[in-house]
Design a protein around this motif. Structure first.
Motif, PDB file in Angstrom:
ATOM      1  N   SER A 306       0.861  -1.181   0.000  1.00 13.58           N
ATOM      2  CA  SER A 306       0.000   0.000   0.000  1.00 13.58           C
ATOM      3  C   SER A 306       0.897   1.231   0.000  1.00 13.58           C
ATOM      4  O   SER A 306       1.879   1.288   0.746  1.00 13.58           O
ATOM      5  CB  SER A 306      -0.911   0.013   1.229  1.00 13.58           C
ATOM      6  N   ALA A 307       0.586   2.193  -0.855  1.00 12.45           N
ATOM      7  CA  ALA A 307       1.396   3.411  -0.946  1.00 12.45           C
ATOM      8  C   ALA A 307       0.486   4.588  -1.261  1.00 12.45           C
ATOM      9  O   ALA A 307      -0.620   4.419  -1.790  1.00 12.45           O
ATOM     10  CB  ALA A 307       2.467   3.264  -2.027  1.00 12.45           C
ATOM     11  N   SER A 308       0.965   5.778  -0.938  1.00 12.00           N
ATOM     12  CA  SER A 308       0.192   7.000  -1.180  1.00 12.00           C
ATOM     13  C   SER A 308       0.793   7.762  -2.356  1.00 12.00           C
ATOM     14  O   SER A 308       2.007   7.971  -2.422  1.00 12.00           O
ATOM     15  CB  SER A 308       0.204   7.878   0.075  1.00 12.00           C
ATOM     16  N   GLN A 313      -4.458   7.155  -1.045  1.00 11.48           N
ATOM     17  CA  GLN A 313      -3.930   5.852  -0.639  1.00 11.48           C
ATOM     18  C   GLN A 313      -4.312   4.799  -1.673  1.00 11.48           C
ATOM     19  O   GLN A 313      -5.456   4.767  -2.148  1.00 11.48           O
ATOM     20  CB  GLN A 313      -4.470   5.461   0.737  1.00 11.48           C
ATOM     21  N   THR A 314      -3.359   3.940  -2.012  1.00 13.65           N
ATOM     22  CA  THR A 314      -3.587   2.959  -3.077  1.00 13.65           C
ATOM     23  C   THR A 314      -3.048   1.589  -2.680  1.00 13.65           C
ATOM     24  O   THR A 314      -2.256   1.456  -1.742  1.00 13.65           O
ATOM     25  CB  THR A 314      -2.880   3.378  -4.380  1.00 13.65           C
ATOM     26  N   PHE A 315      -3.484   0.578  -3.418  1.00 17.55           N
ATOM     27  CA  PHE A 315      -2.849  -0.734  -3.424  1.00 17.55           C
ATOM     28  C   PHE A 315      -2.055  -0.853  -4.725  1.00 17.55           C
ATOM     29  O   PHE A 315      -2.545  -0.476  -5.796  1.00 17.55           O
ATOM     30  CB  PHE A 315      -3.879  -1.867  -3.396  1.00 17.55           C
ATOM     31  N   ILE A 316      -0.834  -1.395  -4.634  1.00 19.53           N
ATOM     32  CA  ILE A 316      -0.036  -1.677  -5.831  1.00 19.53           C
ATOM     33  C   ILE A 316       0.234  -3.173  -5.881  1.00 19.53           C
ATOM     34  O   ILE A 316       0.725  -3.753  -4.906  1.00 19.53           O
ATOM     35  CB  ILE A 316       1.313  -0.932  -5.830  1.00 19.53           C
ATOM     36  N   GLU A 356     -11.498   1.426  -7.514  1.00 16.87           N
ATOM     37  CA  GLU A 356     -11.281   2.256  -8.698  1.00 16.87           C
ATOM     38  C   GLU A 356      -9.892   2.019  -9.285  1.00 16.87           C
ATOM     39  O   GLU A 356      -8.888   2.088  -8.577  1.00 16.87           O
ATOM     40  CB  GLU A 356     -11.432   3.733  -8.338  1.00 16.87           C
ATOM     41  N   PRO A 357      -9.803   1.727 -10.584  1.00 14.54           N
ATOM     42  CA  PRO A 357      -8.489   1.565 -11.216  1.00 14.54           C
ATOM     43  C   PRO A 357      -7.799   2.916 -11.351  1.00 14.54           C
ATOM     44  O   PRO A 357      -8.438   3.918 -11.683  1.00 14.54           O
ATOM     45  CB  PRO A 357      -8.830   0.975 -12.588  1.00 14.54           C
ATOM     46  N   SER A 376      -4.691   0.350  -7.774  1.00 16.53           N
ATOM     47  CA  SER A 376      -6.117   0.629  -7.568  1.00 16.53           C
ATOM     48  C   SER A 376      -6.287   1.406  -6.272  1.00 16.53           C
ATOM     49  O   SER A 376      -5.359   1.504  -5.458  1.00 16.53           O
ATOM     50  CB  SER A 376      -6.926  -0.673  -7.509  1.00 16.53           C
ATOM     51  N   GLU A 377      -7.472   1.949  -6.084  1.00 15.54           N
ATOM     52  CA  GLU A 377      -7.733   2.684  -4.849  1.00 15.54           C
ATOM     53  C   GLU A 377      -7.663   1.740  -3.649  1.00 15.54           C
ATOM     54  O   GLU A 377      -7.930   0.540  -3.751  1.00 15.54           O
ATOM     55  CB  GLU A 377      -9.106   3.358  -4.902  1.00 15.54           C
ATOM     56  N   PHE A 378      -7.302   2.290  -2.514  1.00 14.22           N
ATOM     57  CA  PHE A 378      -7.286   1.542  -1.257  1.00 14.22           C
ATOM     58  C   PHE A 378      -8.709   1.477  -0.719  1.00 14.22           C
ATOM     59  O   PHE A 378      -9.388   2.499  -0.618  1.00 14.22           O
ATOM     60  CB  PHE A 378      -6.377   2.256  -0.254  1.00 14.22           C
TER      61      PHE A 378
END
Length: 487
Positions: A306-308, A313-316, A356-357, A376-378
């Motif tokens: 997870s990174a911002s 904030q997102t998931f990679i 959300e992509p 994608s969104e966290f």
């Protein structure tokens, strides 16, 4: 880049700036010996080097201005918009008034200034923001009545979508007159009427297919001399929806209004323009960097952190290459990031909830694919496998069971299979079910292949509850009925 109201533009500037145009800005247009000054406060639609649509102030009143700036076709596009407006006006179809228009020969620019109806909302916004099923059906009913009135007068809007209807003071208005056609024979013929109505309904989320019979009944109660059955309408809707989805999926790998796309011999990247900032752009150049600094949430065939980026904030996910044999196997196939990118956008197109992509990157050596990354969104929720426990109220369990069955029903309506329906691939977020882990999703064109693969999805999902028969019983009857009944 334009950032202040002190920026002043004419037609030549609008054409030259293209996608870098930003509001607010002042605009000067001419028609004959008249010069019009406008303050454009918000961009509504931008087709670079072709058309600009803005909210603006003109003569101390709020307006909408459309500028046609195509170097060659500017005059033709302006005339087509005017002809469409006059066709609607002649047919007594509600549409915002034209306050002024003109052709600036020197700048090769046509403009039309429309009345701005405020406060108003697009039909898409109204449908998306109401939780009332009755209100949504009422909106669809009113739109179908308006479409029937247009067809009775021989008028069809070929770019008929939910954003081209706005509600103002409880009345629907048709906007965007550039793709209006008229028939010399009244009413519009049966075939074109069916296609036009189906095109409108095909743009509603899949869940509204259940309302197609209601929409058809509403339409035929007003239309003159046109009768077609519900199966004809559903078949046409599916045909047009599949065509629209295919066109939309192609845009996901093209630089356009929604997507920023870059490619060279070593990588390709795509990101949603509205969600792309400086930090995300830097990440696209070095996609491994967060995996060196952030906590690893999952490791294996895919590594997740997870990174911002840009305060979001997102998931990679990084899809790993295990060895040389795996590299050879994946080299020329669409990457799992590619599949996830298409699937996530397509799910949103269909009204299926998924994070959300935001972006995807493929590392390449020419046509050979290597590592791939998907952002994608966290979302913060509970995995479905953990949701059904003694602490969850019975009413909430029933609600989530219904939502989960609805997901499978939407899969069936869209001829979609997930490919890995473990309960860990569904998350409960604020009483909604989100579908995750999309790298095995398929969109089927063969009914036989779909039915076979969909059955595997359903049976795999039911196996999640082999040790909880009371939970399995909540799903089994409805899910098994999806395998035996047609749409």
């Amino acid at each position: 880049m334009i950032s202040t109201v002190s920026n002043s533009h004419n037609g030549n500037a609008l054409r030259r700036i293209g996608r870098d145009l930003q509001a607010p800005f002042s605009l000067q247009v001419r028609s004959g010996d008249q010069t019009h000054q406008l303050l454009c406060s918000e961009l509504l639609r931008l087709l670079p080097h072709k058309r600009v649509t803005c909210f603006a102030q003109w003569n101390h009143q709020p307006v909408v201005i459309k500028c046609f700036v195509d170097q060659v076709k500017w005059k033709r596009h302006t005339k087509r918009e005017l002809q469409g407006y006059r066709a609607l006006e002649k047919a007594n179809i509600t549409t915002p008034d034209i306050l002024e228009y003109g052709f600036d020969e020197q700048q090769k620019l046509g403009f039309i200034i429309f009345q701005r109806l405020t406060p108003s909302q697009s039909l898409l916004s109204r449908i998306n923001t109401t939780d009332s099923k009755e209100e949504r059906l009422s909106l669809i009913q009113r739109a179908c009545q308006l479409i029937a009135l247009m067809h009775n007068k021989g008028v069809a809007q070929h770019d008929i979508h939910l954003d081209n209807f706005i509600e103002y003071k409880n009345e629907l208005y048709v906007i965007d007159c550039g793709d209006i056609s008229t028939s010399t024979h009244l009413p519009l013929d049966r075939g074109n009427s069916l296609k036009n109505l189906a095109l409108f309904l095909a743009q509603l989320p899949l869940i509204f297919d259940d309302s197609a019979a209601f929409a058809l009944e509403t339409y035929q109660s007003i239309s003159i001399g046109k009768k077609f059955d519900i199966q004809m309408l559903l078949d046409q809707m599916q045909l047009l929806r599949n065509r629209r989805l295919a066109n939309y999926q192609k845009k996901l790998f093209r630089d356009c209004t929604e997507i920023i796309y870059n490619h060279d011999i070593q990588h390709i990247s795509a990101s949603r323009r509205a969600l792309t900032g400086p930090e995300l752009n830097c990440w696209k150049l070095d996609p491994d960097s967060p995996f060196q600094t952030e906590e690893i949430l999952k490791y294996g065939g895919q590594t997740i952190v997870s990174a911002s980026f840009d305060q979001r904030q997102t998931f990679i996910k990084r899809y790993n290459i295990k060895n040389a044999a795996h590299q050879a196997q994946r080299a020329f196939r669409p990457s799992r990031a590619h599949i996830s990118w298409i699937a996530a956008h397509s799910f949103r197109f269909y009204g299926i909830k998924t994070p959300e992509p935001i972006a995807m990157v493929e590392q390449r050596l020419g046509p050979i694919r290597r590592h791939a990354y998907y952002v994608s969104e966290f979302i913060d929720g509970t995995m479905l496998i953990d949701y059904f426990n003694d602490d969850t109220p019975e009413s909430q369990i029933q609600q989530i069971v219904s939502r989960m069955i609805e997901v499978f029903r939407l899969f069936k309506l869209g001829n979609i299979t997930h490919g890995d329906t473990k309960a860990t691939n569904f998350m409960v977020v604020k009483n909604n079910v989100y579908v995750i882990d999309l790298d095995s999703v398929r969109f089927h064109t063969s009914p036989r292949t779909f039915q076979k693969t969909f059955k595997k999805d359903v049976l795999r999902f039911l196996r999640n509850w082999d040790d909880k028969p009371e939970i399995r019983d909540l799903f089994e009857k409805d899910l098994m009925s999806l395998l035996t009944h047609s749409r």
